[in-house]
Design a protein around this motif. Sequence first.
Motif, short mmCIF file in Angstrom:
data_model
loop_
_atom_site.label_atom_id
_atom_site.label_comp_id
_atom_site.label_asym_id
_atom_site.label_seq_id
_atom_site.Cartn_x
_atom_site.Cartn_y
_atom_site.Cartn_z
N LEU A 95 0.80 -1.23 0.00
CA LEU A 95 0.00 0.00 0.00
C LEU A 95 0.83 1.29 0.00
CD1 LEU A 95 -2.88 1.13 -0.02
CD2 LEU A 95 -2.83 1.09 2.47
N PRO A 96 1.88 1.41 0.83
CA PRO A 96 2.66 2.65 0.81
C PRO A 96 3.28 2.95 -0.56
CG PRO A 96 3.11 1.43 2.81
CD PRO A 96 2.32 0.51 1.92
N THR A 123 -3.34 17.69 -5.00
CA THR A 123 -3.86 16.34 -5.25
C THR A 123 -4.11 15.62 -3.93
OG1 THR A 123 -1.64 15.39 -5.42
CG2 THR A 123 -2.69 16.10 -7.48
N PHE A 124 -5.14 14.78 -3.94
CA PHE A 124 -5.46 13.91 -2.81
C PHE A 124 -5.57 12.48 -3.33
CE2 PHE A 124 -6.67 17.93 -1.05
CZ PHE A 124 -6.55 17.80 0.33
N ILE A 125 -4.71 11.60 -2.85
CA ILE A 125 -4.85 10.16 -3.09
C ILE A 125 -5.57 9.59 -1.88
CG2 ILE A 125 -3.67 7.98 -3.52
CD1 ILE A 125 -3.25 9.93 -5.76
N ILE A 126 -6.75 9.06 -2.08
CA ILE A 126 -7.59 8.61 -0.97
C ILE A 126 -7.88 7.11 -1.10
CG2 ILE A 126 -9.77 8.92 0.25
CD1 ILE A 126 -9.85 11.78 -0.94
N PHE A 127 -7.35 6.34 -0.16
CA PHE A 127 -7.61 4.90 -0.12
C PHE A 127 -8.67 4.63 0.95
CE2 PHE A 127 -3.17 4.90 -1.66
CZ PHE A 127 -3.35 4.18 -2.84
N ILE A 128 -9.76 4.01 0.57
CA ILE A 128 -10.79 3.61 1.52
C ILE A 128 -10.54 2.14 1.85
CG2 ILE A 128 -13.27 3.37 1.93
CD1 ILE A 128 -13.65 5.51 -0.30
N CYS A 129 -9.94 1.89 3.01
CA CYS A 129 -9.50 0.54 3.37
C CYS A 129 -10.46 -0.10 4.37
CB CYS A 129 -8.11 0.59 3.99
SG CYS A 129 -6.83 1.28 2.91
N VAL A 130 -10.78 -1.35 4.14
CA VAL A 130 -11.63 -2.09 5.08
C VAL A 130 -10.77 -2.86 6.08
CG1 VAL A 130 -13.53 -2.25 3.44
CG2 VAL A 130 -11.84 -4.08 3.53
N PHE A 131 -9.56 -2.36 6.28
CA PHE A 131 -8.63 -2.92 7.26
C PHE A 131 -7.83 -1.75 7.83
CE2 PHE A 131 -6.96 -3.19 2.96
CZ PHE A 131 -5.77 -2.48 3.06
N ASP A 132 -7.26 -1.94 9.01
CA ASP A 132 -6.47 -0.90 9.66
C ASP A 132 -5.00 -1.13 9.32
OD1 ASP A 132 -5.30 1.01 11.22
OD2 ASP A 132 -6.21 0.36 13.10
N THR A 160 -1.28 15.20 -1.01
CA THR A 160 -1.77 14.60 0.24
C THR A 160 -2.23 13.16 -0.02
OG1 THR A 160 -2.57 16.76 0.98
CG2 THR A 160 -3.43 14.82 2.13
N THR A 161 -1.87 12.28 0.90
CA THR A 161 -2.36 10.90 0.86
C THR A 161 -3.20 10.66 2.10
OG1 THR A 161 -0.44 10.09 -0.38
CG2 THR A 161 -1.73 8.46 0.83
N MET A 162 -4.39 10.14 1.90
CA MET A 162 -5.28 9.82 3.02
C MET A 162 -5.62 8.34 2.96
SD MET A 162 -7.83 13.13 3.01
CE MET A 162 -8.43 12.82 4.68
N ILE A 163 -5.36 7.66 4.07
CA ILE A 163 -5.71 6.24 4.18
C ILE A 163 -6.82 6.13 5.20
CG2 ILE A 163 -4.87 3.94 4.79
CD1 ILE A 163 -2.11 4.80 3.81
N LEU A 164 -8.01 5.82 4.71
CA LEU A 164 -9.18 5.72 5.58
C LEU A 164 -9.28 4.30 6.14
CD1 LEU A 164 -11.86 7.63 3.44
CD2 LEU A 164 -9.90 8.53 4.72
N ASN A 165 -9.65 4.22 7.38
CA ASN A 165 -9.80 2.94 8.05
C ASN A 165 -11.24 2.77 8.49
OD1 ASN A 165 -9.61 0.66 9.73
ND2 ASN A 165 -8.77 1.85 11.44
N THR A 166 -12.00 1.99 7.74
CA THR A 166 -13.43 1.83 8.05
C THR A 166 -13.66 1.06 9.34
OG1 THR A 166 -13.67 -0.23 6.77
CG2 THR A 166 -13.99 1.85 5.59
#
Length: 289
Positions: A95-96, A123-132, A160-166
């Motif tokens: 992922l990184p 720019t925003f790279i946004i990953f919506i992750c279903v894991f932490d 900017t990179t955003m890694i979301l943790n659902t």
Amino acid sequence: MQDLLTKFANLTIQSDFIFKKVMSRKRICKHLLEELLQIEIADIKYLEAEKTLEPEYTSRGIRLDIIVADDKNTHYNLEMQVKNNKNPDTDTYVLPKRSRYYQALLDIDLLQKGQPYDLLPPTFIIFICVFDFFEQDNYVYTFKKCCLENRELELSDEATTMILNTKGTHGNISQDIKSFYDYVNNHIVTTDFTKQIDDEISYLKLDTKVRREFMLMEARLLDERREGEAVGIAKGKEIGIAEGKEIGLAEEKLATAKRMLAKGCYSLEVIAELTNLSLADVEKLTEES
């Protein structure tokens, strides 16, 4: 055919196919960005959903789910990530480096269109992750470049990179983002926003054109997998033949050495030289005989 129909009927927002379709609805995508970033966006435009960026210098391309730009020319790439994949060769999570790769190719794409580098948009790279990924229980992990010697000093490259943790439990997020997380995780409708998403998915599943598109996509993927498997099998056979020849040659050398030892008229050094075996291998044969 029935398996594909069942698969289509069971698709959720976690599916790349459904995620792309849902986020292609401007009101949903725009609201998600506004709630996530806590900003107001007048409008967004779609640059190209599921775009493949392939600069001339590389043979690899990346497929992007959703790319949009807002009225201030800020560019956003939204990606759904269901699996925390590892590189089997290095045993490291991808992922990184994936985020770095996405960012680089987005910039290259803009530069190839004639954009001066000093005018590259935010720019925003946004990953919506279903894991932490970081296992810190945060709802959101936001990354920008900063100075290691002075953490308050930021390199303002506007990337900017955003890694979301659902699955997160810590941090400040809006009610609509929390409800979106719940919907991604468990298909629970708790707000008007998630009801809009759920209704959109229901409409999509009733659309025969969408169903046909999904089945054609699955057929293409199946063909690609079969082609890849065929190439792998062929390569495996080539390797097997090569290894077989190598094993056969090694056994022939040992058999020749054994015959020469049996005659008793050759020194160990000569046998090693004539058979291309090591002296240690020849000595081992004398111990076994």
